[in-house]
Design an enzyme around this catalytic site. Structure first.
Site, short mmCIF file in Angstrom:
data_model
loop_
_atom_site.label_atom_id
_atom_site.label_comp_id
_atom_site.label_asym_id
_atom_site.label_seq_id
_atom_site.Cartn_x
_atom_site.Cartn_y
_atom_site.Cartn_z
N ASP A 293 0.84 -1.20 0.00
CA ASP A 293 0.00 0.00 0.00
C ASP A 293 0.88 1.26 0.00
OD1 ASP A 293 -2.08 1.80 0.25
OD2 ASP A 293 -2.38 1.43 2.40
N GLU A 325 -2.13 10.76 -0.67
CA GLU A 325 -3.39 10.00 -0.64
C GLU A 325 -3.73 9.60 0.78
OE1 GLU A 325 -5.83 6.20 -0.74
OE2 GLU A 325 -3.91 6.67 0.20
#
Length: 502
Positions: A293, A325
């Site tokens: 991730d 993000e």
């Protein structure tokens, strides 16, 4: 060294014939056309070993820079420079878009939420409610006005409270907006409330099991400039039931702002009025290196970009590596917000790749048509066609897929909020794999898809190389097909106002 044989170069240099129609079934069942040929060749050139090489580089960067690649760190800067170097070496012109983020947020004293009329009730900070991080400072006493609430709550998350500008029709400027959590990003609710003239914002949890309590949430939204808090469902329900309730809402905080940059690379060839856009977020959380991730999505689209640079395209293809993000989709959100409508209209679709190699993976495709009939609604028109295109690839390899909702947790959110169709691949995060999924994909039922999600152990050892290889091929296949043929994607006639997500 990766090479393309002379015959392939020569073949691709020839004038392209008319395109075949939109793909509706498995790739192997389609009549061969230029899009099929191009996709097959690009898939063969994209190699899992090369994607893993990028992941090892990102791991080395994190190791050398304090163990992470988070926004605002030297680890992020080095990750950005690595991606830029590879893209420039492949022949792309690389540009940057600035992304503001909260470098630090300090709560100087506990927030205040007090009902002053018609009765008096003081709510307990850090228990009944929390200041949103990073809420700006403010001290507002005003009447509360409910915004399109669903009370009692539906059985599944479905509230659209505050998701559309029209939800605020009749809102009285200067009041405190009372908004329910639901199916769009918190930041979208905040922006709509600010545009309607709200002086402060109370968002309360939606009310289903597991969605009743308040918590400290980082939504990355400070630009509205008004104080905002997140409250228990019980607090919101009480305020909604009280006639003409007046509340004092206070946040005492200090916000310091930093700047990072999105990385954008676009093919030099292709129709500039028909842009096929791929994106993956480049930052990790501070806790670890973020190799699944989202090193996995970053590495996969970087490999596709490097190989696609050697091929012709009919439509312009844009590769984007998002900053911040993990702080609330800031990179993609600020990018989309900065585009004039004419530039948004050039983007025919957006493909998102966030966590594509989870160790206990499932092949999950964003549910563009809401055929699963759960959670969030379908994506904008064209999203169903994107999902079907991905399904065709996996079917051609006799691989199963399942749907996953547009739940607002990744960078597709800002795109579908303005009506741009979206899709992509996800292999699961902290959610638990079901027994049915274990039968389909293998792995272990009853445990997380990624037990190292947002932790220090999300390292190079935290990926499934088979999923990584298959998904990199799937990305190449759909990118290639849309680079040649967008006839299955409808033209947008007007911008949408509804967002999906959170």
């Amino acid at each position: 060294m990766r090479r393309i044989v002379t015959a392939l170069i020569a073949a691709l240099a020839l004038p392209l014939p008319l395109l075949s129609g939109p793909v509706t079934g498995p790739a192997s069942a389609q009549a061969a056309g230029p899009a099929d040929t191009y996709a097959d060749r690009l898939v063969r050139q994209v190699r899992g070993a090369n994607v893993e090489e990028h992941l090892r580089a990102l791991q080395a960067i994190a190791t050398a820079h304090g163990g992470n690649r988070a926004a605002g760190t030297t680890g992020y800067d080095a990750s950005r420079d690595y991606v830029v170097g590879k893209l420039r070496a492949a022949g792309y012109k690389v540009t940057f878009s600035p992304v503001e983020f909260v470098e630090s947020w300090t709560e100087n004293s506990p927030p205040v939420l007090t009902e002053t009329a018609p009765g008096r009730r003081e709510y307990v900070p850090k228990q009944d409610f929390f200041a949103f991080e990073p809420s700006p400072a403010g001290d507002v006493t005003a009447q509360v006005q409910a915004v399109d609430l669903t009370l009692p709550p539906a059985a599944t998350p479905s509230s659209t409270s505050g998701c559309e500008a029209s939800d605020f029709d009749g809102f009285v400027a200067g009041r405190i907006a009372l908004i329910q959590r639901g199916t769009c990003a918190f930041s979208q609710k905040v922006r709509n409330a600010k545009a309607a003239g709200a002086a402060a914002i109370i968002v309360f949890n939606e009310g289903q099991e597991g969605r009743t309590e308040a918590e400290q949430l980082d939504i990355g939204e400070w630009r509205a400039g008004i104080p905002m808090v997140y409250a228990d469902f019980a607090v919101g329900e009480r305020l909604a039931a009280a006639r003409d309730a007046t509340v004092r809402l206070t946040v005492d905080s200090t916000v310091a702002i930093g700047t990072d940059h999105n990385v954008i690379a676009e093919t030099r060839a292709g129709d500039p009025d028909n842009v096929v856009m791929l994106g993956a977020h480049l930052d990790s959380v501070p806790a670890g290196p973020g190799i699944n991730d989202n090193g996995s999505g970053t590495a996969a689209i970087l490999e596709v970009a490097e190989e696609m640079a050697r091929f012709p395209v009919r439509n312009r293809v844009r590769f984007t590596f998002w900053a911040a993000e993990e702080l609330g989709l800031l990179g993609s959100d600020q990018y989309v917000s900065s585009l004039p409508q004419s530039e948004r209209d050039r983007i025919r679709l957006y493909l998102n790749f966030d966590m594509v190699a989870s160790p206990n993976f499932a092949y999950k495709l964003y549910d563009g048509d809401d055929s699963d009939d759960t959670g969030a609604a379908a994506g904008p028109p064209g999203s169903a066609q994107i999902e079907r295109q991905f399904q065709a690839f996996y079917r051609s390899r006799d691989l199963p897929t399942v749907g996953t909702d547009f739940d607002g947790r990744s960078d597709y959110g800002p795109f579908i909020a303005v009506g741009i169709p979206a899709g992509g691949i996800f292999t699961g995060a902290e959610g638990v794999k079901t027994a049915a999924e274990a039968r389909l994909f293998g792995g272990t039922a009853g445990t997380a898809y990624d037990s190292c999600y947002h932790q220090a152990c999300d390292t190079i050892g935290n990926i499934d190389t088979t999923a990584l290889d298959v998904n990199a091929d799937a990305i190449a296949d759909s990118a290639a097909r849309f680079a040649f043929d967008l006839r299955s994607i409808p033209r947008r006639t007007a911008p949408a106002t509804r967002g999906e997500g959170s």
